[in-house]
Design an enzyme around this catalytic site. Sequence first.
Site, short mmCIF file in Angstrom:
data_model
loop_
_atom_site.label_atom_id
_atom_site.label_comp_id
_atom_site.label_asym_id
_atom_site.label_seq_id
_atom_site.Cartn_x
_atom_site.Cartn_y
_atom_site.Cartn_z
N GLN A 339 -29.55 2.45 34.07
CA GLN A 339 -29.07 3.26 32.71
C GLN A 339 -30.18 3.56 32.06
O GLN A 339 -30.79 2.48 31.51
CB GLN A 339 -28.10 2.39 32.11
CG GLN A 339 -27.55 2.85 30.69
CD GLN A 339 -27.22 4.25 30.82
OE1 GLN A 339 -26.24 4.69 31.35
NE2 GLN A 339 -27.57 5.21 29.79
N GLU A 471 -24.45 11.14 31.80
CA GLU A 471 -24.48 12.38 32.19
C GLU A 471 -25.65 12.67 33.28
O GLU A 471 -26.37 13.56 33.04
CB GLU A 471 -24.41 13.58 31.17
CG GLU A 471 -25.54 13.44 30.15
CD GLU A 471 -25.47 12.17 29.00
OE1 GLU A 471 -24.72 11.50 29.17
OE2 GLU A 471 -26.24 12.58 28.20
N HIS A 495 -16.49 15.27 29.32
CA HIS A 495 -17.44 15.08 28.28
C HIS A 495 -18.95 15.03 29.23
O HIS A 495 -19.67 15.51 28.70
CB HIS A 495 -17.21 13.65 27.82
CG HIS A 495 -18.20 13.17 26.73
ND1 HIS A 495 -18.28 13.57 25.61
CD2 HIS A 495 -19.45 12.51 27.07
CE1 HIS A 495 -19.49 12.92 24.87
NE2 HIS A 495 -20.04 12.50 25.86
N GLU A 496 -18.82 14.01 30.25
CA GLU A 496 -20.20 14.00 31.07
C GLU A 496 -20.43 15.37 31.58
O GLU A 496 -21.78 15.95 31.53
CB GLU A 496 -19.92 13.09 32.07
CG GLU A 496 -19.55 11.54 31.60
CD GLU A 496 -20.28 11.29 30.27
OE1 GLU A 496 -21.58 11.67 30.11
OE2 GLU A 496 -19.72 10.35 29.46
N HIS A 499 -22.14 17.87 28.93
CA HIS A 499 -23.51 17.39 28.72
C HIS A 499 -24.47 18.39 29.73
O HIS A 499 -25.68 18.40 29.48
CB HIS A 499 -23.85 15.85 29.08
CG HIS A 499 -23.53 14.81 28.11
ND1 HIS A 499 -24.50 15.18 26.44
CD2 HIS A 499 -22.91 13.87 27.83
CE1 HIS A 499 -23.89 14.15 25.94
NE2 HIS A 499 -23.08 13.24 26.49
N GLU A 518 -24.62 14.68 21.51
CA GLU A 518 -23.24 14.16 21.47
C GLU A 518 -22.24 14.84 20.78
O GLU A 518 -21.09 15.20 21.11
CB GLU A 518 -23.20 12.49 21.21
CG GLU A 518 -24.08 11.67 22.17
CD GLU A 518 -23.65 11.69 23.39
OE1 GLU A 518 -22.55 12.21 23.72
OE2 GLU A 518 -24.42 11.49 24.40
N ASP A 576 -30.37 2.74 20.16
CA ASP A 576 -29.22 2.30 20.48
C ASP A 576 -28.29 2.24 19.10
O ASP A 576 -26.97 2.38 19.38
CB ASP A 576 -29.27 0.70 21.24
CG ASP A 576 -28.21 0.72 22.21
OD1 ASP A 576 -27.59 1.62 23.00
OD2 ASP A 576 -27.45 -0.37 22.12
N TYR A 584 -20.99 11.45 17.61
CA TYR A 584 -19.94 12.07 18.17
C TYR A 584 -19.09 12.69 17.38
O TYR A 584 -18.84 13.87 17.53
CB TYR A 584 -19.32 10.83 18.93
CG TYR A 584 -20.19 10.26 20.23
CD1 TYR A 584 -19.96 10.55 21.62
CD2 TYR A 584 -20.99 9.10 19.98
CE1 TYR A 584 -20.52 9.95 22.57
CE2 TYR A 584 -21.79 8.78 20.99
CZ TYR A 584 -21.43 9.10 22.27
OH TYR A 584 -22.12 8.66 23.35
N LYS A 759 -17.90 -0.21 24.77
CA LYS A 759 -16.80 0.21 23.80
C LYS A 759 -15.55 -0.67 23.66
O LYS A 759 -14.95 -0.70 22.81
CB LYS A 759 -16.56 1.81 23.96
CG LYS A 759 -15.42 2.31 23.52
CD LYS A 759 -15.18 3.74 23.91
CE LYS A 759 -13.50 3.77 24.34
NZ LYS A 759 -13.02 5.18 24.80
N1 BES Z 1 -25.09 9.77 26.97
C1 BES Z 1 -23.60 8.89 26.69
C2 BES Z 1 -23.91 7.58 26.85
C3 BES Z 1 -25.01 7.03 26.23
C4 BES Z 1 -25.45 7.25 24.89
C5 BES Z 1 -25.82 6.13 26.84
C6 BES Z 1 -26.60 6.79 24.42
C7 BES Z 1 -26.84 5.58 26.09
C8 BES Z 1 -27.32 5.75 24.97
C9 BES Z 1 -22.59 9.59 27.50
O1 BES Z 1 -22.36 10.89 27.50
C10 BES Z 1 -21.20 9.09 26.48
O2 BES Z 1 -21.27 9.70 25.44
N2 BES Z 1 -20.51 8.41 26.88
C11 BES Z 1 -19.22 7.92 26.25
C12 BES Z 1 -18.16 8.90 26.79
C13 BES Z 1 -17.09 9.22 25.89
C14 BES Z 1 -17.58 9.79 24.47
C15 BES Z 1 -16.29 10.09 26.33
C16 BES Z 1 -18.98 6.39 26.68
O3 BES Z 1 -19.58 5.72 27.50
O4 BES Z 1 -17.94 5.87 26.21
ZN ZN Z 2 -22.06 11.89 25.76
#
Ligand code: BES
Ligand code: ZN
Length: 802
Positions: A339, A471, A495-496, A499, A518, A576, A584, A759
């Site tokens: 990741q 993504e 979503h992905e 991106h 985002e 982070d 978002y 999450k």
């Molecule tokens: N790119 C992000 C995940 C991410 C963001 C990883 C920042 C590391 C640092 C990915 O596209 C994302 O937003 N994932 C969400 C999906 C959701 C919003 C549908 C997730 O993992 O929850």
């Molecule tokens: Zn995202």
Amino acid sequence: MYTNRWSFFVAWPVATLLLCVLGPIRVYDGAGLPITLQSIAVVLVPLLWGSRVGLASVVSYLLLGGLGLPVFALGTSGFDRFAGATGGFLLAFPLAAGMVGLAAESLLPVRTDTSYRMSRLLLTTTLLAAAGQTLTAALGILWFDSISGPSSGGFGSWMHLLPGLALKSIAAGLVVLICDRLYPPKAVAGLFVLVAASPTVLLAQTSSLSNPSSIMEIKRVTDHHSFARPNEAVVTHLSWNAQVHFDTRTIEANATWTVEAAEGAESVRFDVRDLTIASVRVDGKPVTFILGPAAPFIGQPLEVPVTAGTHQVEIEYVTSPQAAAFLWVEGTSPFLFTQSQAILARTWIPCQDSPGVRFTYDARVSVPQSLLALMSAENPTKRAENGVYTFRMDSPIPSYLLALAVGDVEFKAIGPRTGVYAERGVLEKAASEFRDVERLVEAAESLYGPYAWGRYDVLMLPAAFPFGGMENPRLTFCTPTILAGDRSLVSLVAHELAHSWSGNLVTNATWDDFWLNEGFTVYFEYRIMEAVYGSDFSEMLVALSRQGLADEVHSMLSDRPADTHLKLHLKDRDPDDGMNAIAYDKGYFLLRRIEEVVGREAFDGFLRTYFATNAFSSMDTERFIGYLNAQLLTTEASRAAVDAASWIYAPGLPANCPEVVSERIVAVDQAVAAFAAGKLSASALPWEGWGFQERYRFLSNLPASTSLEAVQALDQAWHITSTGNYEVLFAWLKCAIEHRYTPAYTRLDAFLVEVGRRKFIVPLYEAMLQSNQTELALAIYERARPGYHSVATGTLDALLGL
Ligand code: BES
Ligand code: ZN
């Protein structure tokens, strides 16, 4: 001398094909087949038509269009749709132009005196070629718009191609002239290749989907999370050669970077973290390098001496078993995944780890023989006997999109350019859950323009994956917790996929601009969901996101109000920290507000042009606002109605934040109130008729005063503890913790040990702490922690005070 004329028809396809194969011209990628077909047509048709060049050229051109169309529509794995279409145009314009020139010439009286021929030919062919070219360009653009929906961003966004076309037509005119003057035809063909090639390159460079002519010309904003100084020396390509060792949890690798250094440059700087550097060579010669002091989360600079003439830097190194990007899963089904976002790529590849730096890559990766290796690149679908896999990513990407996964996975196609990789046990389930993915890609394309990455596949990761999805280009990494069995959680794939435009094509310049990735993606995600599943469904998603946003803003406003600005200030902090509902959902609602003000049609047109003109480059908040005001919010009134500044630079939610009304969510809220007041029994709830959004809303809005009996009654009526929908399960387990509903604790324990999606797990541990069940939290965490990724343990260690 009329034989010479035909040399034109031979030389042009040869030149174009050569360019396709040899040229570093991205717009041609994957267009080999259509160009071949078109070239054959162009050679054959005039021959069949004999000397009637004028008529023949018309027919050839019609044929070009006719062939290009199905090729475009087919647009499958073998060749990229967009590249096919673009390649077709690039080829069609000059051909048609040349034909117009030839036709004109054949209408002229044949005269032998040289000066007459010279002047007439030069004039008429050049002028007519230019006219023909412009006409075909216009037709081509209209044609492109008509077959892909108005997805090319409209006529205006292609206007920048015209200077290139004009130059090209002059070249075409000259070539026709030269063809007629010179002998033997072979020499003519050679000359033609030269003349035709140069303006073709020029044309490709003016195209919005190609690289800028010099990478050093890009002025980048300062990125506080990278030691790289790309304005001095910047990477353009990576060749990565690696051996993956599960036994030692390390990767031994060679990273060979192609570098461009500015005049006077003395060194190139990379980001590294927890890497052991064995040696560095510059253009083949060993050099002394400097590793700067290590700082928390950003790691250390690796400085390598170069000069303006330096071409390649080769770094030999080994990763650490603790490398933060990795999660190693051992046992019966070993798995490794990376990741990289936001700044973890540097823990497995020394790189200029800044989203404003893009490069192409190729890789050769050797893994245990029973496993398949995959990257964010062109991927294998079958096991290699020797465990060695090669990869190519020919479109420039930023380092945070570097990705590797190694596991016992198999491939199953979903649609012509979509598919899924998963371990055998989940492959069928995943393929069935994702059966709409091809439709999602189509919906996305018809919204905001052609998909630029060729294939779109999804890789199912172990449940320990700390995110819902990532993504990675061409290969979205995905949590198995979205396999609900009823496609209800497929919005994560939308979503992905989204991106692929917002983020992967137009990339946030620094992590302070994260909302550009985002917020745009959430907006795009909901639009895809609306297009495929209807607005009833998507507006429920919006309603949940609106509530999530209000909650997040509320909880952040008191102790860190500045983090509720869209533009972040993450200097000296881990990027982070910016990963919350602000980027978002506040990002989403700003875009929704803009849509509200200008209307959907205007906003869609704007977005299409935005993606097309900024493709493969980075964008910061300030530049975006400048662009928005110049292109869309052109009146004072519209700028005031949006009031972007208060969204971007002020805390909380602006007064003009759109409200959402979803009838179905309103009905749920009424059910919550009636249930809480004891006026509605658990078994009388319309649970069966509710989608996951409604169930989620119900469970997460149950008031704290709800009695344990009421919670128990819910479970008895609807068996929520054993639900297969992880969003619903999450809301339920949180509710169970808050009400100490212990019959759900076995599932809670199993959930936290199995699932590493931050999450879900962070709020569950938080709920245990807040309800004085700290021992329970610590006991579960002790068993679960070894299975979590560093991204999750980083947050949880801090939360649990470890
Ligand atoms: N790119 C992000 C995940 C991410 C963001 C990883 C920042 C590391 C640092 C990915 O596209 C994302 O937003 N994932 C969400 C999906 C959701 C919003 C549908 C997730 O993992 O929850
Ligand atoms: Zn995202």
